[in-house]
Design an enzyme around this catalytic site. Sequence first.
Site, mmCIF file in Angstrom:
data_model
loop_
_atom_site.group_PDB
_atom_site.id
_atom_site.type_symbol
_atom_site.label_atom_id
_atom_site.label_comp_id
_atom_site.label_asym_id
_atom_site.label_seq_id
_atom_site.Cartn_x
_atom_site.Cartn_y
_atom_site.Cartn_z
ATOM 1 N N ASP A 54 0.825 -1.206 0.000
ATOM 2 C CA ASP A 54 0.000 0.000 0.000
ATOM 3 C C ASP A 54 0.858 1.254 0.000
ATOM 4 O O ASP A 54 2.042 1.240 0.350
ATOM 5 C CB ASP A 54 -0.951 0.011 1.198
ATOM 6 N N GLU A 69 -0.826 -2.041 5.193
ATOM 7 C CA GLU A 69 0.088 -1.985 6.344
ATOM 8 C C GLU A 69 0.116 -0.610 6.984
ATOM 9 O O GLU A 69 0.305 -0.491 8.194
ATOM 10 C CB GLU A 69 1.500 -2.388 5.900
#
Length: 398
Positions: A80, A138
Site C-alpha cells: 500500500d 500496512e
Amino acid sequence: MKERLDQLARDVGDKVIAWRRHLHANPELSFEEHKTGQFIVEQLQALEGIEISRPSGTSVVGRLRGALRGPTIAIRADFDALPIDEETGLPFASRNPGVMHACGHDGHTAILLGAATVMSQLRDRIAGEIRFLFENGEEAPPGGAAGMVAAGVMKGVDRVIGLHLWAPYETGLLQVNAKHVMAACDIFRIEVHGRGGHIGTPHTAVDPIAIGAQIITNLQHLVAREVNPAQAAVVGVTEFHAGRSVGVIPAEATLIGGANTFDAGVRDHVERRIGEIAASICATHSATCTYEYTRIYDAVVNDPGTAAIVAGVASELFGADKVAELPPIMPGEDFSAFGHEAPSCFVLVGAGNAARGITAPHHDARFDIDEDALAIGVRLFVHSAVALLERTSAAKAA
C-alpha cells in the site's frame, strides 16, 4: 544451488526494477489497492507452480509447493501507499494525485515478485513449501496482517521472514537484529470538554485550546521524567483540532497522537499516564475529557534462532562487515502479527545513497530508494528461504 540462485536473481533483476517503477507510478491507498492486487496476481499467474489465493480484502498469497516434502517458510511484503503528493520529479512518479509510495512498499513487492520468480524455477529442488505473502493496508490501522492471519495464511508456517528497505542506511548495509527491530505503535485521542464563549470575555468560558496546549506540554514530561532512559519511548501529539472563528472560544478541542514503545511495562505505563495527565489538567481548569487509547501494532521482535540463520546467509552473500545488529528503530510495523504466529526475522535493508541524492526520509514527498537495493533484497530472500527450509528440516529431524 547457490550459484543457480544467484544466476536466476540476476536474470530477473531488470523485471524487478520495472515492477517497482510500475507500482511506484500507480500507487493506491491502504485497503484500496485493487489494481495493485490484480497486478500481483497477473505476475504470479505467469509463473509455473504458484497457487494463488486472495485471503482477505486486496491481499494476495502465492504458494509454491516443492517437489520434495519439508517445512513451510513464509516471505512477506506489503504494497500500500500513502496520502502524499509526490515531489520527486522521477519519470515514473505517481500518476495518482495525492497518493505516493513514500515508504518503499513498491520495492518490497517487486522484491517478493522477484523471489517468487526465482523460486518457481527451482520447484523440483525445493524440499517444502514457500508461501509468498503480499500484504495490503500496512500503513493504516488495524493493518492488513491481522486479517491475513485470521484468514489462515500462517497455518502450518514454520518460519516467516520479511524486510523493509530503509533509506537512513546506505545501500549495502543490512540490519539483522537478534531481538528488537521496530517499536510497538499505538494511537490516542483526547477530547477536551470545556465551555464556549466570546474571545472578549474569556472569564465566562472554559478554554479547551489553552487546556489542550497544557496537556501537550505536560505529555513531554512523561517520557523525559517517567520512563527509564534505557527504555525507549515516544509520545507525541500530531493533530490538534479546535475552533472555527477568531471571535469564538470553542467548547471542545480534540488532540490525537501516537505512542511507540518496546517494553510491555512501559507501554502499560504510557497508556495509563496519558489519560491521567489529561484528566488532571482538565480538572484543574474546570473541564472534563474523554480519553481513548488503541493498541495498533506490537513490537517487531525477531526470533534469535531464525535471525542467526538469516544473518549468516547475509554475511556470506554481502560480507560480514555489511551485516550488523543495530539499535532498534521507533517506527512501527505490523509484521509483528506474522511474528506472533511463527519464529520470525525482519531485516532492514539499506536503500539510501547520498552520492545519488537519495536521502529524503520515509513518508516525505521527496522520498526515493536506491534501486540497487532491490537486487540485494531478492538475493537475501531466496538464499534465506533455502537456508531456512534446510535448517528447519534438520531441526525437526534431530
